[in-house]
Motif scaffolding. Structure first.
Motif, PDB file in Angstrom:
ATOM      1  N   ALA A  21       0.816  -1.217   0.000  1.00  0.00           N
ATOM      2  CA  ALA A  21       0.000   0.000   0.000  1.00  0.00           C
ATOM      3  C   ALA A  21       0.844   1.260   0.000  1.00  0.00           C
ATOM      4  CB  ALA A  21      -0.930   0.011   1.213  1.00  0.00           C
ATOM      5  N   HIS A  22       2.048   1.162   0.506  1.00  0.00           N
ATOM      6  CA  HIS A  22       2.893   2.341   0.623  1.00  0.00           C
ATOM      7  C   HIS A  22       4.069   2.358  -0.353  1.00  0.00           C
ATOM      8  CE1 HIS A  22       0.694   2.154   4.391  1.00  0.00           C
ATOM      9  NE2 HIS A  22       0.806   3.451   4.418  1.00  0.00           N
ATOM     10  N   ALA A  23       4.195   1.328  -1.168  1.00  0.00           N
ATOM     11  CA  ALA A  23       5.304   1.271  -2.118  1.00  0.00           C
ATOM     12  C   ALA A  23       5.146   2.377  -3.157  1.00  0.00           C
ATOM     13  CB  ALA A  23       5.337  -0.088  -2.803  1.00  0.00           C
ATOM     14  N   PRO A  24       6.175   3.185  -3.331  1.00  0.00           N
ATOM     15  CA  PRO A  24       6.064   4.265  -4.323  1.00  0.00           C
ATOM     16  C   PRO A  24       6.178   3.724  -5.747  1.00  0.00           C
ATOM     17  CG  PRO A  24       8.230   4.285  -3.312  1.00  0.00           C
ATOM     18  CD  PRO A  24       7.437   3.221  -2.611  1.00  0.00           C
ATOM     19  N   VAL A  25       5.554   4.404  -6.641  1.00  0.00           N
ATOM     20  CA  VAL A  25       5.627   4.076  -8.054  1.00  0.00           C
ATOM     21  C   VAL A  25       6.982   4.544  -8.579  1.00  0.00           C
ATOM     22  CG1 VAL A  25       4.576   4.571 -10.299  1.00  0.00           C
ATOM     23  CG2 VAL A  25       3.145   4.362  -8.276  1.00  0.00           C
ATOM     24  N   ALA A  26       7.511   3.831  -9.545  1.00  0.00           N
ATOM     25  CA  ALA A  26       8.776   4.233 -10.156  1.00  0.00           C
ATOM     26  C   ALA A  26       8.621   5.633 -10.761  1.00  0.00           C
ATOM     27  CB  ALA A  26       9.177   3.238 -11.239  1.00  0.00           C
ATOM     28  N   GLY A  27       9.611   6.464 -10.553  1.00  0.00           N
ATOM     29  CA  GLY A  27       9.605   7.803 -11.123  1.00  0.00           C
ATOM     30  C   GLY A  27       9.029   8.880 -10.218  1.00  0.00           C
ATOM     31  N   VAL A  28       8.567   8.504  -9.025  1.00  0.00           N
ATOM     32  CA  VAL A  28       8.042   9.504  -8.088  1.00  0.00           C
ATOM     33  C   VAL A  28       9.221  10.187  -7.401  1.00  0.00           C
ATOM     34  CG1 VAL A  28       6.712   9.890  -5.984  1.00  0.00           C
ATOM     35  CG2 VAL A  28       5.898   8.259  -7.680  1.00  0.00           C
ATOM     36  N   PRO A  29       9.321  11.509  -7.516  1.00  0.00           N
ATOM     37  CA  PRO A  29      10.428  12.204  -6.846  1.00  0.00           C
ATOM     38  C   PRO A  29      10.333  12.057  -5.323  1.00  0.00           C
ATOM     39  CG  PRO A  29       9.203  13.697  -8.290  1.00  0.00           C
ATOM     40  CD  PRO A  29       8.466  12.414  -8.251  1.00  0.00           C
ATOM     41  N   ALA A  32       8.043  14.461  -3.563  1.00  0.00           N
ATOM     42  CA  ALA A  32       6.614  14.177  -3.709  1.00  0.00           C
ATOM     43  C   ALA A  32       6.181  13.089  -2.725  1.00  0.00           C
ATOM     44  CB  ALA A  32       6.292  13.766  -5.141  1.00  0.00           C
ATOM     45  N   ARG A  33       7.035  12.078  -2.533  1.00  0.00           N
ATOM     46  CA  ARG A  33       6.724  11.028  -1.552  1.00  0.00           C
ATOM     47  C   ARG A  33       6.636  11.613  -0.148  1.00  0.00           C
ATOM     48  NH1 ARG A  33      10.935   7.956  -3.812  1.00  0.00           N
ATOM     49  NH2 ARG A  33      12.005   8.050  -1.832  1.00  0.00           N
ATOM     50  N   ILE A  34       7.592  12.465   0.185  1.00  0.00           N
ATOM     51  CA  ILE A  34       7.592  13.091   1.517  1.00  0.00           C
ATOM     52  C   ILE A  34       6.331  13.940   1.696  1.00  0.00           C
ATOM     53  CG2 ILE A  34       8.763  14.805   2.958  1.00  0.00           C
ATOM     54  CD1 ILE A  34      11.421  13.700   1.744  1.00  0.00           C
ATOM     55  N   ALA A  35       5.984  14.729   0.684  1.00  0.00           N
ATOM     56  CA  ALA A  35       4.788  15.576   0.768  1.00  0.00           C
ATOM     57  C   ALA A  35       3.525  14.724   0.898  1.00  0.00           C
ATOM     58  CB  ALA A  35       4.692  16.484  -0.457  1.00  0.00           C
ATOM     59  N   ALA A  36       3.440  13.641   0.125  1.00  0.00           N
ATOM     60  CA  ALA A  36       2.251  12.774   0.181  1.00  0.00           C
ATOM     61  C   ALA A  36       2.089  12.139   1.552  1.00  0.00           C
ATOM     62  CB  ALA A  36       2.336  11.690  -0.897  1.00  0.00           C
ATOM     63  N   LEU A  84      -1.497   9.113  -4.737  1.00  0.00           N
ATOM     64  CA  LEU A  84      -0.888   9.834  -5.863  1.00  0.00           C
ATOM     65  C   LEU A  84       0.583   9.487  -6.049  1.00  0.00           C
ATOM     66  CD1 LEU A  84      -2.568  13.306  -5.272  1.00  0.00           C
ATOM     67  CD2 LEU A  84      -3.149  11.624  -7.025  1.00  0.00           C
ATOM     68  N   VAL A  85       1.165   8.794  -5.093  1.00  0.00           N
ATOM     69  CA  VAL A  85       2.569   8.374  -5.219  1.00  0.00           C
ATOM     70  C   VAL A  85       2.741   6.873  -5.070  1.00  0.00           C
ATOM     71  CG1 VAL A  85       3.461  10.593  -4.406  1.00  0.00           C
ATOM     72  CG2 VAL A  85       3.136   8.730  -2.773  1.00  0.00           C
ATOM     73  N   ALA A  86       1.696   6.171  -4.609  1.00  0.00           N
ATOM     74  CA  ALA A  86       1.799   4.737  -4.327  1.00  0.00           C
ATOM     75  C   ALA A  86       1.211   3.909  -5.466  1.00  0.00           C
ATOM     76  CB  ALA A  86       1.079   4.408  -3.023  1.00  0.00           C
ATOM     77  N   THR A  87       1.574   2.645  -5.462  1.00  0.00           N
ATOM     78  CA  THR A  87       1.110   1.740  -6.516  1.00  0.00           C
ATOM     79  C   THR A  87      -0.407   1.585  -6.521  1.00  0.00           C
ATOM     80  OG1 THR A  87       1.556  -0.120  -5.043  1.00  0.00           O
ATOM     81  CG2 THR A  87       3.265   0.432  -6.633  1.00  0.00           C
ATOM     82  N   TRP A  88      -1.058   1.661  -5.359  1.00  0.00           N
ATOM     83  CA  TRP A  88      -2.508   1.481  -5.316  1.00  0.00           C
ATOM     84  C   TRP A  88      -3.264   2.641  -5.958  1.00  0.00           C
ATOM     85  CZ3 TRP A  88      -5.297   5.016  -2.475  1.00  0.00           C
ATOM     86  CH2 TRP A  88      -4.642   5.698  -1.445  1.00  0.00           C
ATOM     87  N   GLY A  89      -2.590   3.732  -6.249  1.00  0.00           N
ATOM     88  CA  GLY A  89      -3.236   4.852  -6.925  1.00  0.00           C
ATOM     89  C   GLY A  89      -3.114   4.803  -8.435  1.00  0.00           C
ATOM     90  N   GLU A  90      -2.448   3.790  -8.936  1.00  0.00           N
ATOM     91  CA  GLU A  90      -2.236   3.656 -10.377  1.00  0.00           C
ATOM     92  C   GLU A  90      -3.314   2.822 -11.065  1.00  0.00           C
ATOM     93  OE1 GLU A  90       0.602   4.783 -12.365  1.00  0.00           O
ATOM     94  OE2 GLU A  90       0.689   6.122 -10.648  1.00  0.00           O
ATOM     95  N   LEU A 172      -1.043  18.907  -0.835  1.00  0.00           N
ATOM     96  CA  LEU A 172      -1.819  18.142  -1.814  1.00  0.00           C
ATOM     97  C   LEU A 172      -1.595  18.693  -3.221  1.00  0.00           C
ATOM     98  CD1 LEU A 172      -3.825  15.931  -2.483  1.00  0.00           C
ATOM     99  CD2 LEU A 172      -5.673  17.530  -1.891  1.00  0.00           C
ATOM    100  N   ALA A 173      -1.496  20.002  -3.345  1.00  0.00           N
ATOM    101  CA  ALA A 173      -1.250  20.612  -4.662  1.00  0.00           C
ATOM    102  C   ALA A 173       0.104  20.174  -5.223  1.00  0.00           C
ATOM    103  CB  ALA A 173      -1.310  22.136  -4.557  1.00  0.00           C
ATOM    104  N   THR A 174       1.131  20.130  -4.390  1.00  0.00           N
ATOM    105  CA  THR A 174       2.450  19.714  -4.889  1.00  0.00           C
ATOM    106  C   THR A 174       2.454  18.245  -5.292  1.00  0.00           C
ATOM    107  OG1 THR A 174       3.281  19.234  -2.676  1.00  0.00           O
ATOM    108  CG2 THR A 174       3.692  21.438  -3.524  1.00  0.00           C
ATOM    109  N   VAL A 175       1.777  17.406  -4.521  1.00  0.00           N
ATOM    110  CA  VAL A 175       1.714  15.979  -4.863  1.00  0.00           C
ATOM    111  C   VAL A 175       0.900  15.780  -6.144  1.00  0.00           C
ATOM    112  CG1 VAL A 175       0.946  13.712  -4.070  1.00  0.00           C
ATOM    113  CG2 VAL A 175       1.989  15.292  -2.460  1.00  0.00           C
ATOM    114  N   THR A 176      -0.169  16.541  -6.291  1.00  0.00           N
ATOM    115  CA  THR A 176      -0.995  16.462  -7.500  1.00  0.00           C
ATOM    116  C   THR A 176      -0.194  16.888  -8.722  1.00  0.00           C
ATOM    117  OG1 THR A 176      -2.954  16.929  -6.183  1.00  0.00           O
ATOM    118  CG2 THR A 176      -3.156  17.256  -8.546  1.00  0.00           C
ATOM    119  N   TYR A 177       0.576  17.935  -8.578  1.00  0.00           N
ATOM    120  CA  TYR A 177       1.437  18.390  -9.674  1.00  0.00           C
ATOM    121  C   TYR A 177       2.431  17.297 -10.075  1.00  0.00           C
ATOM    122  CZ  TYR A 177       5.270  20.752 -12.025  1.00  0.00           C
ATOM    123  OH  TYR A 177       6.261  21.085 -12.904  1.00  0.00           O
TER     124      TYR A 177
END
Length: 186
Positions: A21-29, A32-36, A84-90, A172-177
């Motif tokens: 649930a918390h694994a970041p997607v490849a390419g997430v800065p 952005a992970r910290i902000a999310a 927005l940064v994790a695999t479950w959001g893809e 949320l705006a920075t993560v959305t961007y």
């Protein structure tokens, strides 16, 4: 503890689910992970501050249920930023009929997240500006029994718990961007 929670198999499955649930997607800065992951923590203090009122017999039952519901709902909504940064959001979860396993369209995530970021930024900024002006969002005077009116520790704790909400919208705006930028480049 029960035998169920002591089981290594249960602990292993929970750990696996937690990591997935918390694994970041490849390419997430990293930023952005910290902000999310910071978003739910900006909401947590206010949610925790409200919860004792849910157990206060001085409030009617309906109001206590509403307070508990608001705290839980706030945390759940804040946690969606992690999607927005994790695999479950893809991809849509397998339990959603007709959509199971399909890729989430970028606009289906970006539009609600961007609107949420704007609404949250305006709402919490307006709430604090009006509060420091001595009125509520409705323009009514702040009630005499409100924690900030008492001053001292009650007011300090209130501000420590609620001021982080000013960061919810901008984070949320920075993560959305970052999500939009990453998904657009694919």
């Amino acid at each position: 503890m029960t035998a169920l929670t002591d089981s290594p198999a249960t602990t292993g499955r929970l750990r696996t689910v937690w990591r997935a649930a918390h694994a970041p997607v490849a390419g997430v800065p990293r930023w952005a992970r910290i902000a999310a992951f910071a978003v739910p923590f900006t909401v947590l203090p206010s949610s925790l501050w409200r919860l004792p009122a849910a157990f206060d017999d001085g409030f009617p039952l309906g109001e206590r249920v509403y307070i508990a519901f608001l705290s839980i709902l706030s945390e759940l909504v804040a946690f969606t930023a992690v999607g927005l940064v994790a695999t479950w959001g893809e991809r849509f979860p397998r339990w959603i009929p007709g959509l199971r396993g399909r890729r989430v369209p970028t606009s289906a995530a970006v539009i609600p997240a961007a609107l949420g970021a704007v609404v949250l930024t305006v709402l919490w900024t307006a709430a604090f500006v009006t509060h420091f002006s001595g009125v509520t969002l409705r323009g009514e005077p702040i009630p005499a029994n409100f924690p900030t009116q008492a001053g001292g520790w009650k007011a300090a704790i209130f501000y420590v718990c609620y001021l982080p909400l000013l960061l919810w919208g901008p984070l949320l705006a920075t993560v959305t961007y970052a999500y939009h930028r990453r998904r657009r480049s694919r």
